[in-house]
Write an enzyme that holds these catalytic residues in place. Structure first.
Site, PDB file in Angstrom:
ATOM      1  N   LYS A   1      -2.145  -4.932   5.765  1.00  0.00           N
ATOM      2  CA  LYS A   1      -2.250  -3.824   4.995  1.00  0.00           C
ATOM      3  C   LYS A   1      -0.904  -3.532   4.215  1.00  0.00           C
ATOM      4  O   LYS A   1      -0.951  -3.033   3.260  1.00  0.00           O
ATOM      5  CB  LYS A   1      -2.928  -2.568   5.476  1.00  0.00           C
TER       6      LYS A   1
ATOM      7  N   SER B   1      -6.397  -0.593   1.351  1.00  0.00           N
ATOM      8  CA  SER B   1      -5.385  -0.738   2.499  1.00  0.00           C
ATOM      9  C   SER B   1      -5.945   0.037   3.562  1.00  0.00           C
ATOM     10  O   SER B   1      -7.273   0.171   3.955  1.00  0.00           O
ATOM     11  CB  SER B   1      -4.029  -0.111   1.884  1.00  0.00           C
TER      12      SER B   1
ATOM     13  N   TYR C   1      -2.863  -5.929  12.252  1.00  0.00           N
ATOM     14  CA  TYR C   1      -3.877  -5.506  11.327  1.00  0.00           C
ATOM     15  C   TYR C   1      -2.879  -4.942  10.134  1.00  0.00           C
ATOM     16  O   TYR C   1      -3.075  -4.960   9.231  1.00  0.00           O
ATOM     17  CB  TYR C   1      -5.007  -4.771  11.969  1.00  0.00           C
TER      18      TYR C   1
END
Length: 283
Positions: A150, A132, A146
């Site tokens: 994660k 992550s 983005y």
């Protein structure tokens, strides 16, 4: 001897983990879009199997896992490391950019995981390391899309940890902060070209110049992270989450304090939406 399956093994954390694992006597199924980039770095090592893998291709993921099993007989550690970044305000990201990012960072991770888990369940052991980011724990301006990939990895990993525990399989979410890799270089980072003038001078707009200035000036030492991953893999009781970097630890502590403070302010409204308890209703 542990057998590793590492995605994105041609550079960055993936290459460093491959190096550390081989040095410790472990075997590595090292995957990359072009496996030649792996053999050029590590040579024809007896404990190394370089395999072609585009993580967005599920059939190729299954072929890579089967090739690893045919060579080494088992897979003990899956390091889902492959991925890339996208910089830009959420509004600036196009649908195509978002879908492409999710195809690698989330759906690619799932495809590789589905290819490997049947072997881990069969052997009733294994350790999944899902990479992550501190951006998967705290939403930074300019990194929203983005970071959302994660955040997805973190949620999937929490559920997987509970689901896989009966089979003796561990799951750890790896949360690096800013490390001195090529992550902020154009080989690993896409920058949304659809820049909106209104965001100039805002935190999201300023993040574009910050990323350029911070490239290869980050505080984290990638080699030390790779060594830390080896410690994790050899731990009999690894954590669900493993933050790496002083910046990551600081952000997590600040985030916890902020959430606790906000909950205290809004606690009564949060609790007010339940049906009355049976005891209260009967009274």
């Amino acid at each position: 001897m542990k057998v590793w399956f590492i995605t994105g093994a041609s550079r960055g954390f993936g290459a460093l983990m491959t190096k550390e694992a081989l040095a410790s006597g472990d075997a590595v199924i090292a995957t990359a879009r072009n496996p030649k980039t792996i053999t050029e770095q590590f040579g024809e090592h007896p404990n190394l199997l370089a395999v072609a893998l585009d993580v967005t291709n599920e059939a190729q993921a299954k072929e890579a896992a089967a090739a690893g099993i045919a060579r080494f007989g088992r897979i003990d550690v899956l390091a889902n490391n492959a991925g890339y970044g996208l910089l830009g305000a959420v509004e600036e990201a196009t649908a195509e950019e978002v879908e492409k990012l999710y195809a690698t960072n989330v759906f690619g991770l799932l495809k590789v995981t589905r290819a490997v888990l049947p072997y881990m369940r069969r052997q009733r052991s294994g350790h999944v390391l899902n990479f992550s980011s501190i951006g998967g724990y705290f939403g930074y301006p300019g990194w929203g899309v983005y970071g959302s990939t994660k955040f997805a990895v973190e949620g999937l990993s929490e559920s997987m940890a509970a689901e896989l525990e009966p089979f003796g399989i561990k799951v750890t979410i790896v949360e690096p902060g800013f490390f001195r890799t090529d992550f902020l270089a154009d080989t690993s980072l896409a920058i949304s070209p659809a820049s909106i003038a209104d965001y100039e001078g805002t935190p999201a707009g300023k993040m574009r110049s910050f990323a350029a200035d911070a490239n290869h000036a980050q505080p984290g030492n990638p080699a030390k992270l790779a060594a830390g991953i080896m410690t994790l893999a050899n731990s009999p009781n690894p954590p669900l989450r493993m933050p790496f970097g002083s910046d990551t630890v600081a952000v997590i502590e600040e985030q916890h304090a902020s959430v606790e403070q906000e909950l205290a302010v809004w606690r009564q409204l949060a609790l007010s939406t339940d049906f009355p308890s049976e005891a209260t209703a009967s009274a």
